[in-house]
Design an enzyme around this catalytic site. Structure first.
Site, mmCIF file in Angstrom:
data_model
loop_
_atom_site.group_PDB
_atom_site.id
_atom_site.type_symbol
_atom_site.label_atom_id
_atom_site.label_comp_id
_atom_site.label_asym_id
_atom_site.label_seq_id
_atom_site.Cartn_x
_atom_site.Cartn_y
_atom_site.Cartn_z
ATOM 1 N N CYS A 27 1.659 8.107 -18.750
ATOM 2 C CA CYS A 27 0.761 7.322 -17.904
ATOM 3 C C CYS A 27 0.215 8.167 -16.749
ATOM 4 C CB CYS A 27 1.500 6.144 -17.312
ATOM 5 S SG CYS A 27 2.266 5.093 -18.535
ATOM 6 N N ARG B 296 -2.869 14.014 -20.252
ATOM 7 C CA ARG B 296 -1.463 13.617 -20.263
ATOM 8 C C ARG B 296 -1.112 12.782 -21.489
ATOM 9 N NH1 ARG B 296 0.721 13.551 -14.689
ATOM 10 N NH2 ARG B 296 2.042 11.804 -15.210
ATOM 11 N N TRP C 87 0.422 4.957 -21.361
ATOM 12 C CA TRP C 87 1.030 5.480 -22.596
ATOM 13 C C TRP C 87 2.144 4.503 -22.925
ATOM 14 C CZ3 TRP C 87 5.832 7.509 -24.158
ATOM 15 C CH2 TRP C 87 5.817 8.283 -25.320
ATOM 16 N N ASN D 76 3.888 4.028 -13.307
ATOM 17 C CA ASN D 76 4.358 5.031 -14.272
ATOM 18 C C ASN D 76 5.874 4.969 -14.259
ATOM 19 O OD1 ASN D 76 1.749 5.852 -14.448
ATOM 20 N ND2 ASN D 76 2.102 7.962 -13.744
ATOM 21 N N GLY D 77 6.499 5.111 -15.423
ATOM 22 C CA GLY D 77 7.960 5.100 -15.475
ATOM 23 C C GLY D 77 8.454 3.914 -16.273
ATOM 24 N N GLU E 172 9.024 27.457 -32.880
ATOM 25 C CA GLU E 172 7.843 27.137 -32.081
ATOM 26 C C GLU E 172 6.595 27.038 -32.970
ATOM 27 O OE1 GLU E 172 7.262 25.927 -29.363
ATOM 28 O OE2 GLU E 172 5.252 26.512 -28.781
ATOM 29 N N LYS F 33 4.299 23.704 -33.322
ATOM 30 C CA LYS F 33 2.847 23.701 -33.042
ATOM 31 C C LYS F 33 2.094 23.066 -34.208
ATOM 32 C CE LYS F 33 2.765 24.142 -29.718
ATOM 33 N NZ LYS F 33 3.730 24.423 -28.702
ATOM 34 N N GLU G 102 2.838 19.136 -34.460
ATOM 35 C CA GLU G 102 2.387 18.236 -33.389
ATOM 36 C C GLU G 102 0.870 18.072 -33.336
ATOM 37 O OE1 GLU G 102 3.642 19.464 -29.489
ATOM 38 O OE2 GLU G 102 3.110 21.535 -29.860
ATOM 39 N N HIS H 37 20.712 28.297 -47.809
ATOM 40 C CA HIS H 37 21.745 27.258 -47.658
ATOM 41 C C HIS H 37 21.143 25.862 -47.736
ATOM 42 C CE1 HIS H 37 24.720 30.289 -46.771
ATOM 43 N NE2 HIS H 37 23.857 30.836 -45.913
ATOM 44 N N LYS I 18 1.651 14.804 -22.339
ATOM 45 C CA LYS I 18 1.799 16.148 -21.786
ATOM 46 C C LYS I 18 3.048 16.257 -20.927
ATOM 47 C CE LYS I 18 0.631 20.369 -21.044
ATOM 48 N NZ LYS I 18 1.006 21.276 -22.150
HETATM 49 C C1 F6R Z 1 5.130 21.064 -27.251
HETATM 50 C C2 F6R Z 1 5.320 20.585 -25.903
HETATM 51 C C3 F6R Z 1 6.558 19.841 -25.586
HETATM 52 C C4 F6R Z 1 7.074 20.254 -24.201
HETATM 53 C C5 F6R Z 1 8.272 19.376 -23.811
HETATM 54 C C6 F6R Z 1 8.864 19.812 -22.485
HETATM 55 O O1 F6R Z 1 3.923 21.742 -27.390
HETATM 56 O O2 F6R Z 1 4.487 20.765 -25.064
HETATM 57 O O3 F6R Z 1 7.525 20.036 -26.567
HETATM 58 O O4 F6R Z 1 7.424 21.598 -24.243
HETATM 59 O O5 F6R Z 1 7.883 18.049 -23.731
HETATM 60 O O6 F6R Z 1 7.922 19.724 -21.471
HETATM 61 P P1 F6R Z 1 8.083 20.514 -20.117
HETATM 62 O O7 F6R Z 1 8.033 21.950 -20.416
HETATM 63 O O8 F6R Z 1 6.943 20.049 -19.278
HETATM 64 O O9 F6R Z 1 9.412 20.107 -19.551
#
Ligand code: F6R
Length: 614
Positions: A2, A27, A74, A100-101, A487, A491, A494, A510, A609
């Site tokens: 949010c 976000r 959100w 928010n929260g 990673e 990527k 997501e 395995h 985000k």
């Molecule tokens: C993936 C991504 C998330 C963040 C995770 C932690 O691309 O962005 O997996 O890495 O939500 O977020 P931060 O780093 O802001 O604590």
């Protein structure tokens, strides 16, 4: 997650709020709304969808007024729809609130309020707040700010809220607990409120970061007043924002993600600037200087983080163990906080977070801090909650990351962990002077090497075109490249919604090997280094089962080229620095696959985000 914006001043609030909401789109959200104090009282407009849908929804209506609030939601409690969107209003329609929260005890509060005649319309936890404040105002006869304070005393959970009341024109009351709020102080009595600084930067650089438990009262007449939880007035500390406006725009790129991938030579360089000193063969991290000796003496380091930051933490584990000879455990913050971990006062906890607001990471820090550990933060967002909660830390200087999929923040985090591990190793004597200087030279050359890797984009795009319709993908790597495999898989899944898994290459036999057939693309990081021959054998195993191998290899490689279906070359570098290079083609590949599949690259479905709820 949010987003919140607010404005009090002499200008038209609506364009400021809408612009602010657009800045917060990155976000992640599913509905939007505004409330403006207009000539006919509170004017609340909200709907499911994008901010542009809200604009269409209000078009033709008068949105006049100089005080207002705006929100992007959100969904957590209740599906995304018009009713669940914020602002929420009291039954008389004289109070409007955005939040928010999560209010954890909303169910008993709601029951109690309903028994007192309050009628609820939404499925949200938020709606209880507006009814609670309204109820207190009516029963206690208190003013808006005091009613907010009393109401929050009954609430369990996390919140950043902003409230408007018809009885108090040109006033906003805001409060926070575990969810950020920033107040911008402009010229000529202008005040701005937002859940992060991005909507504020185009108006003013003077900001106040609200602290947990604080209540801010902003009105035309008195400007900003802040009270703490005990209702004592406190003096807000005004800080200068350093973000540049251009950093929040796409600068000619089609998507923020692509821009941010291309920014990596600069962001890695910026994260090293003033810290890596080649001439004096030294690394200085000013933010942790006072705690350096504690880290040198540490018997153990715990790294807590989530998602991509957790992957950076895994690279950190290999780095600290190899170069500083300190045992490291890397923990998902969400698991760590709930399993009564053994933490001692001798432990160093490194918390990694791009946003600095991730709820699970914050809770893990609180837990470790409560048990006496020293907490070092690695954050990107200056002034964020994690940055302020840790004992010491270093900022990654990646600049604002707007694309939801983390790219430049990852490489900046790995850069900082590399600097830390090398510095501690040198101080401890586990790296000798000659080796240290050689490593510094190598590290210093990484930004130029990333530039070179970026030149593979056309080739990566071609490969993306071949595999864009895959339903599954495997990513394999060993040693420092194992976290890169994780990673790479994250990527892809997501942003393109293709199921992908990362594995240590040797683990394949395995279990995951059962998945391999001629349909399965397998991305392998097969650079020359400690486990090169082993990885070549793993590639043979994939090929023997007709899997398609896309390998990231060291420039000039001939062996993997013979067996793999495609190879992407990256410049030679010590194993420890390979993640900074090898991740780049994987980022580009995910980007192009997602674009070709017509996905929303910068705001993938369901993702946020900054994950400010647990
Ligand atoms: C993936 C991504 C998330 C963040 C995770 C932690 O691309 O962005 O997996 O890495 O939500 O977020 P931060 O780093 O802001 O604590």
């Amino acid at each position: 997650m949010c987003g919140i914006v607010g404005y009090v001043g002499k200008k038209d609030a609506y364009p400021i709020l809408i612009n602010g909401l657009k800045r917060l789109e990155y976000r992640g959200y599913d509905s939007a709304g505004v409330a403006i104090w207009g000539p006919d009282g509170l004017n609340v407009q909200k709907c499911k969808g994008r901010v542009s849908d809200l604009e269409a929804h209000v078009s033709g209506r008068s949105m006049a007024g100089t005080t207002g609030i705006g929100h992007t939601r959100w969904a957590t409690h209740g599906e995304p729809n018009d009713v669940n969107a914020h602002p929420h209003v009291s039954n008389k329609g004289d109070l409007a609130l955005i939040h928010n929260g999560i209010i954890e005890n909303y169910a008993p509060l709601k029951e109690e309020l309903m028994s007192r005649g309050h009628v609820f319309y939404s499925d949200t936890d938020t709606e209880v707040l507006v009814h609670l404040i309204d109820d207190i105002q009516r029963t206690e006869g208190t003013d808006l700010a005091e009613s907010v304070r009393l109401a929050l005393g009954n609430v369990v959970g996390a919140y950043a809220i902003v409230v408007m009341d018809e009885k108090y024109p040109d006033m906003l009351v805001a409060a926070r607990k575990s969810s950020p709020l920033v107040i911008g102080i402009g010229e000529d009595g202008d005040h701005f409120l937002a859940s992060d600084a991005t909507p504020i930067v185009e108006h003013t650089r003077n900001v106040v970061y609200m602290e947990d438990g604080e209540i801010a009262i902003i009105d035309r007449e008195h400007g900003l007043r802040v009270r703490n939880i005990k209702n004592q007035e406190t003096r807000p500390s005004i800080q200068a924002l350093e973000i540049q406006l251009e950093a929040l725009e796409k600068g000619g790129y089609e998507h923020f993600m692509l821009k941010e991938i291309y920014e990596q030579p600069r962001s890695i360089r910026d994260s090293m600037r003033g810290r890596l000193n080649l001439a004096q063969s030294d690394i200085v991290l000013g933010g942790i200087k006072d705690h350096e000796q504690r880290i040198v003496n540490a018997k153990r380091i715990l790294i807590v983080a989530c998602g991509t930051s957790w992957h950076a933490g895994m690279v950190g584990e290999y780095l600290f163990e190899e170069y500083a000879r300190i045992p490291v455990e890397v923990e998902y913050a969400s698991e760590f906080r709930y399993r009564n971990p053994v933490i001692t006062e001798d432990d160093i906890v490194i918390a990694i977070s791009q946003s600095g607001e991730t709820a699970d990471t914050l809770a893990a820090i609180e837990l470790a801090k409560g048990r006496g550990a020293t907490i070092i933060g690695i954050c990107n967002v200056v002034g964020s909650s994690i940055a302020r909660m840790t004992h010491a830390g270093s900022y990654t200087h990646a600049g604002p990351e707007i694309g939801v999929a983390s790219t430049k923040a990852f490489t900046a985090q790995v850069t900082l962990l590399t600097l830390m591990a090398l510095m501690i190793g040198r101080r401890k004597g586990t790296i000798d002077g000659a080796k240290f200087q050689q490593l510094l030279l190598e590290l210093d050359s990484i930004p130029a090497k990333v530039e070179k890797v970026l030149k593979t984009e056309a080739q990566v795009k071609y490969i993306a075109g071949i595999y864009k319709d895959a339903r599954n993908a495997l990513y394999l790597g060993r040693g420092y490249s194992f976290p890169v495999a994780l990673e790479g898989a994250l990527k892809l899944k997501e942003i393109s919604y293709i199921h992908a898994e990362g594995y240590p290459a040797a683990e394949m036999k395995h279990g995951p090997i059962a998945l391999i057939d001629e349909e399965m693309p397998v991305f392998v990081i097969a650079t020359q280094g400690a486990s090169y021959e082993k990885v070549v054998s793993n590639i043979q195993e994939v090929k023997a089962r007709k899997g398609k191998v896309i390998a990231i290899v060291t420039e000039g490689d001939t062996i993997v080229k013979e067996i793999a279906d495609h190879t992407i070359e990256i410049p030679a570098s010590p194993d420890a620095f390979v993640p900074l290079l090898a991740v780049v083609p994987l980022q580009l590949l995910s980007y192009h696959v997602a674009v070709m599949r017509g996905c929303n690259v910068d705001q993938p479905r369901n993702l946020a985000k900054s994950v400010t709820v647990e």
